[in-house]
Write an enzyme that holds these catalytic residues in place. Structure first.
Site, PDB file in Angstrom:
ATOM      1  N   ASP A   1     -63.199  23.702 -17.280  1.00  0.00           N
ATOM      2  CA  ASP A   1     -62.825  25.102 -17.504  1.00  0.00           C
ATOM      3  C   ASP A   1     -61.629  25.187 -18.454  1.00  0.00           C
ATOM      4  O   ASP A   1     -60.538  24.744 -18.125  1.00  0.00           O
ATOM      5  CB  ASP A   1     -62.452  25.756 -16.166  1.00  0.00           C
ATOM      6  CG  ASP A   1     -62.069  27.214 -16.354  1.00  0.00           C
ATOM      7  OD1 ASP A   1     -62.971  28.068 -16.187  1.00  0.00           O
ATOM      8  OD2 ASP A   1     -60.904  27.507 -16.669  1.00  0.00           O
TER       9      ASP A   1
ATOM     10  N   TYR B   1     -55.592  28.774 -24.080  1.00  0.00           N
ATOM     11  CA  TYR B   1     -54.893  27.538 -23.685  1.00  0.00           C
ATOM     12  C   TYR B   1     -54.604  26.629 -24.886  1.00  0.00           C
ATOM     13  O   TYR B   1     -53.788  25.719 -24.779  1.00  0.00           O
ATOM     14  CB  TYR B   1     -55.702  26.720 -22.656  1.00  0.00           C
ATOM     15  CG  TYR B   1     -56.097  27.438 -21.394  1.00  0.00           C
ATOM     16  CD1 TYR B   1     -55.497  28.625 -21.007  1.00  0.00           C
ATOM     17  CD2 TYR B   1     -57.087  26.909 -20.558  1.00  0.00           C
ATOM     18  CE1 TYR B   1     -55.885  29.280 -19.838  1.00  0.00           C
ATOM     19  CE2 TYR B   1     -57.472  27.550 -19.398  1.00  0.00           C
ATOM     20  CZ  TYR B   1     -56.878  28.736 -19.045  1.00  0.00           C
ATOM     21  OH  TYR B   1     -57.269  29.368 -17.896  1.00  0.00           O
TER      22      TYR B   1
ATOM     23  N   LYS C   1     -63.008  31.095 -22.326  1.00  0.00           N
ATOM     24  CA  LYS C   1     -62.727  32.522 -22.092  1.00  0.00           C
ATOM     25  C   LYS C   1     -62.260  33.203 -23.367  1.00  0.00           C
ATOM     26  O   LYS C   1     -61.568  32.598 -24.181  1.00  0.00           O
ATOM     27  CB  LYS C   1     -61.631  32.670 -21.014  1.00  0.00           C
ATOM     28  CG  LYS C   1     -61.874  31.805 -19.792  1.00  0.00           C
ATOM     29  CD  LYS C   1     -60.871  32.008 -18.686  1.00  0.00           C
ATOM     30  CE  LYS C   1     -60.993  30.895 -17.661  1.00  0.00           C
ATOM     31  NZ  LYS C   1     -60.261  29.658 -18.001  1.00  0.00           N
TER      32      LYS C   1
ATOM     33  N   HIS D   1     -61.314  37.028 -20.330  1.00  0.00           N
ATOM     34  CA  HIS D   1     -60.192  36.379 -19.637  1.00  0.00           C
ATOM     35  C   HIS D   1     -59.417  37.341 -18.723  1.00  0.00           C
ATOM     36  O   HIS D   1     -59.095  36.998 -17.588  1.00  0.00           O
ATOM     37  CB  HIS D   1     -59.257  35.755 -20.679  1.00  0.00           C
ATOM     38  CG  HIS D   1     -58.410  34.650 -20.150  1.00  0.00           C
ATOM     39  ND1 HIS D   1     -57.974  33.617 -20.933  1.00  0.00           N
ATOM     40  CD2 HIS D   1     -57.907  34.409 -18.917  1.00  0.00           C
ATOM     41  CE1 HIS D   1     -57.247  32.778 -20.195  1.00  0.00           C
ATOM     42  NE2 HIS D   1     -57.199  33.242 -18.974  1.00  0.00           N
TER      43      HIS D   1
END
Ligand code: A2P
Length: 293
Positions: free
Chosen positions: A46, A51, A76, A109
């Site tokens: 994930d 990120y 996401k 997200h």
């Protein structure tokens, strides 16, 4: 069965236990963590555009001998990319960074309630699914009301809602709502971002089973029918977090853990989170751990 994948409402199968790479640094740290996870048997990874480590995930996946068909990769859509055409473009960029031809699960997200664009964004996710660029589509951090809005006005129902769930913040009404609509709940920060690993109740149950506190909490998620994605960048912890099939919590353990629910979030509140920093800036902020969402 906990060691079998869960069947999503669109027919695809999703592993119940995966590796989360939130706060895993771009570059070798993420790459090594994902490689260690794949070696330990994980098949669900994930990540998120925000990120900044999709490229590292992609490199680890490319180097692994595990066939693509056995993997389940989630990413996401970042907040700044909500809206129909931006979403279509952002998904293609994620695919490029991941070096994949399709994403197994693509999530919105954050709902950004004040922006009011998640319905339009959802139309784009439906289009991406039609094009075959993503297999399953879902949301993250959505409330019951926001889920209801999607359910009432959409062609495709969300397959998953990924939200903060852990023994301290159990989200029972939201989980019941999702299950009653055949939507899988996936728990982020399942270990309370590590803060629950020293909780006395968890330590007591871990001692009773001669297991690690993290393993006890992961079992609690699995026995509650949650898909869960504990994060670690240490190969030995990654392996231990996956080695949870050969023991079970009893009803007494489950009852004790259910009493830990204080209703207090550890992570960000989705009703308040409104940031739309450009993707490159949020990725930079994550690289230096300047943000905690
Ligand atoms: P690290 O990455 O240094 O191993 P969550 O998944 O709830 O966000 O929790 C992640 C946090 O818990 C990270 O700080 C991670 O640290 C830590 N963690 C994950 N697994 C373990 C484990 N088995 N033992 C100790 N700490 C762990």
């Amino acid at each position: 069965m906990i060691d079998e994948p869960v069947r999503l409402n669109d027919g695809y199968q999703m592993p119940r236990l995966g590796l989360g790479v939130w706060q895993a640094r771009t570059g070798l740290e993420t790459e090594r963590a994902v490689s260690a996870a794949l070696q330990a048997g994980y098949r669900l990874i994930d990540t998120a555009a925000a990120y900044g480590n999709e490229r590292s995930v992609g490199r680890a996946v490319a180097q692994s001998a595990v066939p693509r068909s056995e993997l389940f990769i989630t990413t996401k859509l970042w907040n700044a990319d909500q809206g129909y055409s931006r979403t279509l473009r952002a998904c293609r960029k994620s695919l490029q960074r991941l070096n994949l031809s399709y994403i197994d699960l693509y999530l919105i997200h954050w709902p950004l309630p004040h922006a009011g664009r998640y319905q339009e964004t959802w139309r784009a996710l439906e289009q991406l699914k039609r094009e075959g660029l993503v297999r399953s589509i879902g949301v993250s951090n959505f409330t019951i009301e926001q889920m209801n809005n999607l359910l009432m006005h959409s062609e495709v129902q969300p397959a998953v809602n990924q939200v903060e769930v852990n023994p301290q913040f159990q989200q029972i009404p939201l989980r019941e709502f999702c299950y009653s609509h055949s939507i899988v709940v996936e728990s982020w920060s399942p270990l309370g971002a590590g803060t629950l690993l020293t909780n006395p109740t968890i330590l007591e149950i871990a001692a009773k089973h001669e297991r690690e506190p993290a393993q006890v909490i992961i079992r609690w998620h699995l026995q509650n029918n949650l898909v869960t994605i504990p994060k670690s960048t240490h190969p030995e912890r990654i392996a231990k977090n996956y080695a949870v099939i050969d023991f079970a919590l009893d009803s007494d353990d489950m009852a004790k853990i259910s009493l830990l629910d204080s209703g207090a979030r550890i992570g960000a509140n989705p009703m308040k989170l409104a940031t739309t920093l450009p993707t490159w800036l949020v990725q930079l902020a994550h690289r230096f751990r300047l943000v905690h969402w």
